[in-house]
Design an enzyme around this catalytic site. Structure first.
Site, short mmCIF file in Angstrom:
data_model
loop_
_atom_site.label_atom_id
_atom_site.label_comp_id
_atom_site.label_asym_id
_atom_site.label_seq_id
_atom_site.Cartn_x
_atom_site.Cartn_y
_atom_site.Cartn_z
N CYS A 1 0.69 -1.50 -0.08
CA CYS A 1 -0.08 -0.01 0.13
C CYS A 1 0.52 1.64 0.31
CB CYS A 1 -0.91 0.17 1.16
SG CYS A 1 -2.29 -1.56 1.07
N ARG B 1 1.71 2.06 -6.24
CA ARG B 1 1.25 0.59 -4.97
C ARG B 1 1.06 0.04 -4.51
NH1 ARG B 1 6.34 1.16 -1.72
NH2 ARG B 1 5.58 -0.48 -0.64
N TRP C 1 -3.99 -1.37 -1.64
CA TRP C 1 -3.65 -2.87 -1.95
C TRP C 1 -4.05 -3.71 -1.88
CZ3 TRP C 1 -1.95 -8.41 -2.73
CH2 TRP C 1 -2.21 -8.81 -3.64
N ASN D 1 0.70 -0.42 6.16
CA ASN D 1 1.38 -1.50 4.91
C ASN D 1 1.38 -3.11 5.47
OD1 ASN D 1 1.98 -2.18 2.76
ND2 ASN D 1 3.68 -1.27 2.37
N GLY D 2 0.94 -3.88 5.13
CA GLY D 2 1.87 -5.61 5.43
C GLY D 2 0.51 -6.11 6.37
N GLU E 1 9.59 -13.04 -20.22
CA GLU E 1 9.03 -11.54 -20.17
C GLU E 1 8.64 -10.95 -20.57
OE1 GLU E 1 9.64 -9.66 -17.25
OE2 GLU E 1 9.38 -7.78 -18.12
N LYS F 1 4.86 -9.00 -19.50
CA LYS F 1 3.98 -7.82 -20.05
C LYS F 1 3.01 -8.06 -20.29
CE LYS F 1 7.07 -5.03 -18.19
NZ LYS F 1 7.67 -6.42 -17.17
N GLU G 1 0.07 -9.05 -17.82
CA GLU G 1 -0.16 -7.87 -16.99
C GLU G 1 -0.37 -6.87 -16.97
OE1 GLU G 1 3.71 -6.65 -14.34
OE2 GLU G 1 4.91 -7.37 -16.04
N HIS H 1 7.03 -31.60 -26.26
CA HIS H 1 6.83 -32.74 -24.64
C HIS H 1 5.49 -32.37 -24.57
CE1 HIS H 1 10.72 -34.18 -24.30
NE2 HIS H 1 10.88 -32.97 -24.98
N LYS I 1 3.00 -2.32 -7.61
CA LYS I 1 4.62 -2.06 -7.77
C LYS I 1 5.50 -2.60 -7.20
CE LYS I 1 8.06 -0.11 -10.26
NZ LYS I 1 8.60 -0.72 -11.62
#
Ligand code: AGP
Length: 617
Positions: free
Chosen positions: A2, A27, A78, A104-105, A490, A494, A497, A513, A612
């Site tokens: 947060c 965040r 968040w 936050n946590g 990556e 991208k 997200e 496979h 983030k």
């Protein structure tokens, strides 16, 4: 994950709090709220829990109310405990309204504490774990404890990593904040008549040029124009001041429509900064002044284990391939959340490299702590030099990418890759695997990287047609081999997200496979197939996809005159040495995800459900 902000000063806190929250909104932006101490001495709280619009709605709510106060706290959320709604938004107050807190946590013993409060007759107003802090601290305040003592005693009853900021009617001229463990940080700053606290330096850049980072087990009181640090036993301590050299401009968008496009465009500059101070382009030498290990210590390294999460893990995978191929040291990269719990064998000759732009990712910090206990040497490759990771590692290698506001990492990936490449060459040289001439050769090629990436960026137009097409699909496959595999992973991350399209990155050799069963017209495949020693292998994978009716978009070298006749669309990158190719194939994949996201009306800076910095596991 947060965002927190607090202000004490001589002007109305409300607009300053809202502005501060705007800076840390990346965040977490499920909901937002502020509490201020009004002129009458009471605490007024306004909050909005309606997802993306929350900070904008909060802004209009407090403006309509003409809310006023000189002391206040703010929070952007968040969600971890409790759905996204008004009641679960922070700040949370005690029943008697004597204290308001933002947190936050995660409180790991939340259920026990909640049950105790319910048994004592407290009526909880939310589903969050954070609210219990307000009630416990309110009880201490009611028995005459100071705000600082009330918070410290409260946190002493809680398990978990957390950051808490609070205001209380009993001490209306101050805000108190504390940090326990690795749940993100608190940074403190002041100017002549104000003082500030925030979860990120960027929120203080417009207010002060000097900040102090709180360590775990520290508590701070801010008042108008001053702040005081203490340990949890109440002993005053001197914080270490750090100059904020991230220019304020870096936190602004400038000519770009969003931070994402700005930070993608900044990559040549980011590489330049990661090279400066380590690579001497005139003499062709490469130094790593941050690493003061002796030559013998470097020669005694018998294994390199790189760890990180998400994009940083992908950069780490690239680094592992470079270290093994150039320095000939067995090297691997591993997800921190797996490494930390599998009781890994880490010897004293294992070099641990943590890749973490924020330096606050909980799983990466935990993996680093574990490795520290095993006595291995640790290097942290990071952006935020005042972070927790910098404190755990023996050496830090700043990537100098500059503040990255976009939740999806772009320039920090390429800067981490550059730094890891430099480290690979440095290790190879010290271990005499390569000589000075080879170093000069590699340095000469690295010196072309900024312009190679710049010219790749200039070809952005080639991605827009592909993006328009891919936006129609719900499933995509990304394939790569060797040092192109981390780039394929990556690129898929991208696309997930930013565009919210299910995209899977896979080693191309895995196709037979099981993955072949997925092939068909409903799942296009994106392949990283530049001219290199694995090109022929990629060619056969591409033929397998085509033979089963799948479309293929290929990232190919300029000199490739084959794939254009086989695949459905090509995106070209400049010809260059194989070890530089991953830097170039990365760029069109970033642009592809960004452009597809815009095509689908997504917000490229603040993707849904993400934050983030992941400061909880
Ligand atoms: C990637 O775009 C995300 N930002 C995320 O995967 C990120 O790379 C990961 O959370 C690690 O963050 P760190 O580098 O700050 O440790």
């Amino acid at each position: 994950m947060c965002g927190l902000f607090a202000y004490v000063g001589s002007v109305n806190a409300v607009p300053i709090l809202l502005d501060g929250l705007r800076s840390v909104e990346y965040r977490g932006y499920d909901s937002a709220g502020i509490s201020v101490i009004t002129e009458s001495g009471s605490i007024e709280t306004r909050k909005r829990g309606d997802h993306k619009a929350s900070l904008n709605n909060l802004h209009s709510a407090v403006t309509d109310d003409q809310l006023f106060g000189l002391v206040g706290i703010g929070h952007t959320r968040w969600a971890t405990h409790g759905v996204v709604n008004h009641a679960n938004s922070h700040p949370h107050s005690s029943v008697d309204g004597s204290i308001s807190i933002a947190h936050n946590g995660i409180i790991e013993n939340f259920l026990d504490i909640r049950d105790e409060l319910l048994d004592s007759g407290v009526e909880l107003s939310s589903e969050t774990d954070s609210e219990v802090i307000a009630h416990l601290a309110g009880n201490y305040l009611a028995t005459g404890h100071s705000l600082r003592d009330s918070l410290v005693k409260t946190v002493g009853q809680l398990k978990g990593n957390m950051v808490v900021i609070a205001v209380a009617t009993s001490e209306p001229s101050k805000v108190v904040g504390l940090r326990l463990g690795n749940a993100g940080g608190i940074v403190v700053g002041k100017n002549e008549d104000s003082a500030f606290m925030a979860s990120d330096t960027v929120a203080l850049l417009s207010h002060t040029a000097e900040v102090v980072y709180l360590e775990s087990g520290q508590v701070v009181e801010i008042e108008s124009g001053s702040f005081r640090l203490f340990d949890f036993n109440g002993k005053p301590i001197e914080g270490k001041s750090v100059k904020t050299d991230q220019s304020f401009r870096a936190a602004q968008k400038g000519k770009y429509p969003d931070f994402m496009s700005k930070e993608i465009a900044e990559q040549p500059e980011a590489i330049q900064r990661a090279i400066a101070g380590r690579v001497n382009l005139v003499s062709g030498e490469l130094e790593m002044p941050e690493i003061t290990l002796s030559a013998n210590q470097i020669r005694s390294i018998d294994r390199v284990l790189i760890t990180g999460m998400g994009t940083s893990l992908h950069a780490g995978m690239f680094g592992a391939s470079m270290i093994e191929s150039l320095a000939r040291i067995p090297a691997s990269a591993e997800n921190s959340s797996e490494l930390r719990y599998r009781n890994p064998v880490i010897g004293s000759n294992t070099l641990i490299i943590a890749v973490t732009q924020s330096g606050e990712t909980a799983d990466t910090l935990a993996a680093m702590e574990y490795a520290s206990q095993q006595g291995s040497c640790q290097i942290a490759v990071l952006e935020q030099e005042g972070s927790q990771a910098a404190r755990i590692a023996d050496f830090t290698l700043p990537i100098h990418a500059g503040q990255e506001i976009g939740v999806a990492s772009t320039k920090t990936m390429i800067a981490s890759m550059t730094t890891l490449l430099e480290l690979s060459i440095f290790l190879a040289r010290v271990r005499s695997v390569i000589d000075v001439d080879r170093v000069k050769q590699l340095v000469e090629q690295i010196s072309t990287l900024p312009s190679l990436v710049a010219s790749t960026l200039d070809r952005n137009g080639e991605t827009s047609d592909v993006a328009k097409h891919l936006a129609k699909f719900t499933d995509l496959l990304y394939l790569g081999r060797g040092s192109q595999l981390p780039i394929a992973l990556e690129g898929a991350l991208k696309m997930k997200e930013l565009a919210y399209i299910h995209a899977e990155g896979y080693p191309a050799g895995e196709m037979k496979h099981g993955v072949n069963a997925l092939l068909g017209a409903d799942m296009p495949t994106v392949v990283c197939a530049p001219n290199n020693h694995l090109y022929e292998k990629m060619l056969s994978n591409i033929s397998e996809v085509k033979a089963r009716g799948g479309e293929v978009m290929a990232i190919v070298s300029d000199s490739d005159d084959t794939l254009e006749r086989i695949v459905d669309q090509v995106i070209r990158i400049p010809d260059c040495s194989e070890f530089l190719q991953p830097f170039l194939t990365l760029v069109p994949l970033q642009l592809l995800a960004y452009t597809t996201a815009l095509e689908l009306g997504r917000d490229p800076d603040q993707p849904r459900n993400l934050a983030k910095t992941v400061t909880v596991e």
